[in-house]
Write a protein that holds these residues in place. Structure first.
Motif, mmCIF file in Angstrom:
data_model
loop_
_atom_site.group_PDB
_atom_site.id
_atom_site.type_symbol
_atom_site.label_atom_id
_atom_site.label_comp_id
_atom_site.label_asym_id
_atom_site.label_seq_id
_atom_site.Cartn_x
_atom_site.Cartn_y
_atom_site.Cartn_z
ATOM 1 N N GLY A 112 43.860 69.382 -26.561
ATOM 2 C CA GLY A 112 42.767 68.486 -26.211
ATOM 3 C C GLY A 112 41.682 69.109 -25.355
ATOM 4 N N VAL A 113 41.701 70.427 -25.176
ATOM 5 C CA VAL A 113 40.713 71.124 -24.367
ATOM 6 C C VAL A 113 39.623 71.679 -25.285
ATOM 7 C CG1 VAL A 113 40.314 73.054 -22.780
ATOM 8 C CG2 VAL A 113 42.456 71.753 -22.660
ATOM 9 N N VAL A 114 38.378 71.394 -24.964
ATOM 10 C CA VAL A 114 37.269 71.899 -25.767
ATOM 11 C C VAL A 114 37.073 73.386 -25.475
ATOM 12 C CG1 VAL A 114 34.791 71.732 -26.220
ATOM 13 C CG2 VAL A 114 36.125 69.656 -25.799
ATOM 14 N N CYS A 115 37.118 74.187 -26.511
ATOM 15 C CA CYS A 115 36.943 75.633 -26.388
ATOM 16 C C CYS A 115 36.413 76.156 -27.720
ATOM 17 C CB CYS A 115 38.273 76.304 -26.055
ATOM 18 S SG CYS A 115 38.148 78.116 -25.899
ATOM 19 N N SER A 116 35.509 77.077 -27.663
ATOM 20 C CA SER A 116 35.000 77.703 -28.887
ATOM 21 C C SER A 116 34.780 79.198 -28.675
ATOM 22 C CB SER A 116 33.710 77.017 -29.338
ATOM 23 O OG SER A 116 32.728 77.103 -28.322
ATOM 24 N N SER A 117 35.559 79.787 -27.788
ATOM 25 C CA SER A 117 35.413 81.207 -27.481
ATOM 26 C C SER A 117 35.580 82.081 -28.709
ATOM 27 C CB SER A 117 36.433 81.630 -26.420
ATOM 28 O OG SER A 117 36.208 80.945 -25.222
ATOM 29 N N CYS A 118 36.527 81.751 -29.573
ATOM 30 C CA CYS A 118 36.766 82.563 -30.769
ATOM 31 C C CYS A 118 35.563 82.515 -31.708
ATOM 32 C CB CYS A 118 38.040 82.129 -31.482
ATOM 33 S SG CYS A 118 38.087 80.394 -31.960
ATOM 34 N N ARG A 119 35.007 81.338 -31.896
ATOM 35 C CA ARG A 119 33.830 81.197 -32.764
ATOM 36 C C ARG A 119 32.648 81.981 -32.199
ATOM 37 N NH1 ARG A 119 31.307 75.567 -32.758
ATOM 38 N NH2 ARG A 119 30.711 76.360 -30.734
ATOM 39 N N ASP A 120 32.453 81.893 -30.900
ATOM 40 C CA ASP A 120 31.335 82.585 -30.273
ATOM 41 C C ASP A 120 31.462 84.104 -30.391
ATOM 42 O OD1 ASP A 120 30.491 80.047 -29.588
ATOM 43 O OD2 ASP A 120 31.150 80.206 -27.500
ATOM 44 N N ALA A 121 32.686 84.615 -30.401
ATOM 45 C CA ALA A 121 32.910 86.057 -30.480
ATOM 46 C C ALA A 121 32.834 86.593 -31.902
ATOM 47 C CB ALA A 121 34.276 86.401 -29.886
ATOM 48 N N CYS A 122 32.957 85.740 -32.883
ATOM 49 C CA CYS A 122 33.046 86.174 -34.277
ATOM 50 C C CYS A 122 31.668 86.473 -34.861
ATOM 51 C CB CYS A 122 33.742 85.114 -35.126
ATOM 52 S SG CYS A 122 33.938 85.619 -36.850
ATOM 53 N N GLY A 123 31.388 87.743 -35.092
ATOM 54 C CA GLY A 123 30.117 88.167 -35.660
ATOM 55 C C GLY A 123 29.967 87.854 -37.135
ATOM 56 N N GLU A 124 31.066 87.563 -37.801
ATOM 57 C CA GLU A 124 31.040 87.263 -39.237
ATOM 58 C C GLU A 124 30.946 85.764 -39.520
ATOM 59 O OE1 GLU A 124 30.866 89.636 -41.581
ATOM 60 O OE2 GLU A 124 30.837 91.071 -39.922
ATOM 61 N N SER A 125 30.917 84.959 -38.486
ATOM 62 C CA SER A 125 30.918 83.490 -38.614
ATOM 63 C C SER A 125 32.094 83.008 -39.466
ATOM 64 C CB SER A 125 29.593 82.987 -39.201
ATOM 65 O OG SER A 125 28.522 83.336 -38.366
ATOM 66 N N ALA A 126 33.233 83.658 -39.297
ATOM 67 C CA ALA A 126 34.425 83.308 -40.063
ATOM 68 C C ALA A 126 35.217 82.173 -39.420
ATOM 69 C CB ALA A 126 35.324 84.535 -40.225
ATOM 70 N N ILE A 127 34.896 81.838 -38.177
ATOM 71 C CA ILE A 127 35.614 80.777 -37.478
ATOM 72 C C ILE A 127 34.669 79.593 -37.288
ATOM 73 C CG2 ILE A 127 36.871 80.123 -35.393
ATOM 74 C CD1 ILE A 127 37.598 83.092 -35.067
ATOM 75 N N THR A 128 35.113 78.458 -37.796
ATOM 76 C CA THR A 128 34.321 77.236 -37.676
ATOM 77 C C THR A 128 35.180 76.152 -37.035
ATOM 78 O OG1 THR A 128 34.963 76.529 -39.901
ATOM 79 C CG2 THR A 128 32.896 77.766 -39.699
ATOM 80 N N PHE A 129 34.513 75.115 -36.576
ATOM 81 C CA PHE A 129 35.184 73.973 -35.981
ATOM 82 C C PHE A 129 34.751 72.722 -36.735
ATOM 83 C CE2 PHE A 129 35.764 77.098 -32.785
ATOM 84 C CZ PHE A 129 36.858 76.717 -32.030
ATOM 85 N N PRO A 130 35.501 72.357 -37.775
ATOM 86 C CA PRO A 130 35.134 71.151 -38.537
ATOM 87 C C PRO A 130 35.080 69.926 -37.632
ATOM 88 C CG PRO A 130 36.838 72.399 -39.677
ATOM 89 C CD PRO A 130 36.689 73.008 -38.311
ATOM 90 N N VAL A 131 34.072 69.122 -37.837
ATOM 91 C CA VAL A 131 33.868 67.932 -37.008
ATOM 92 C C VAL A 131 34.961 66.909 -37.300
ATOM 93 C CG1 VAL A 131 32.278 66.057 -36.476
ATOM 94 C CG2 VAL A 131 31.397 68.339 -36.961
ATOM 95 N N THR A 132 35.558 66.410 -36.235
ATOM 96 C CA THR A 132 36.585 65.366 -36.324
ATOM 97 C C THR A 132 36.340 64.371 -35.203
ATOM 98 O OG1 THR A 132 38.151 66.476 -34.860
ATOM 99 C CG2 THR A 132 38.291 67.052 -37.196
ATOM 100 N N SER A 133 37.134 63.310 -35.196
ATOM 101 C CA SER A 133 37.006 62.329 -34.118
ATOM 102 C C SER A 133 37.692 62.810 -32.845
ATOM 103 C CB SER A 133 37.590 60.984 -34.556
ATOM 104 O OG SER A 133 38.948 61.145 -34.886
#
Length: 172
Positions: A112-133
């Protein structure tokens, strides 16, 4: 008669004695041959480690080089393979490896912790965070992931690892 050592069993035992349930995956430098051929060909001289401009190769078990994504990302420059005087690496024209990032259960978003460190580090944009509730969890697009390791070191929960994709596991 030569003695054959089951290195995967030996690594699992050592991991258990060090307090880990499983041994971490053994990651060789990009373009390294399959494990058995690499171990036979590599002399442990360290030329590939010294040649790595990103400093992501380190001396590992048996004094052989290992890729350590916690040190940073691999840029796939090929300097490691070119520096090697032994037949331990494949052709640079081939894919460097089929490692892909996988997100484990310790990911902060699963708690339940908001984090997107992996997405921010990925130069290939291979990591996404699909929108959910709920708090969105990372999704790795295996088609875009190069296995460079940028996301591994960036993850504050050490929840990301690099693993051989299905194609490599079938070829081995």
């Amino acid at each position: 008669m030569a003695t054959v050592i089951n290195t995967s069993l030996d690594r699992s035992r050592r991991a258990l004695l060090r307090g880990r349930v499983r041994a971490r995956p053994l990651l060789r430098p990009p373009w390294a041959l399959d494990e058995a051929r690499f171990v036979d060909a590599c002399t442990g001289c360290g030329d590939c480690i010294a040649a790595c401009p990103e400093r992501v190769l380190a001396v590992g078990e048996g004094a052989l080089p290992e890729f350590d994504p916690s040190l940073g990302e691999c840029s796939f420059c090929g300097d490691c393979a070119r520096a090697c005087g032994e037949p331990a690496f494949g052709l640079l024209a081939d894919a460097p490896w089929t490692l892909r990032a996988e997100v484990g259960d310790t990911c902060l978003t699963r708690k339940g912790v908001v984090c997107s460190s992996c997405r921010d580090a990925c130069g290939e944009s291979a990591i996404t965070f699909p929108v959910t509730s709920a708090v969105p969890s990372p999704h790795v697009d295996a088609g875009r992931c190069t296995g460079c390791g940028a996301c591994v070191g960036a993850c504050p929960a050490a929840a990301i690892g690099l693993h051989a994709s299905v194609e490599e596991a079938v070829d081995a």
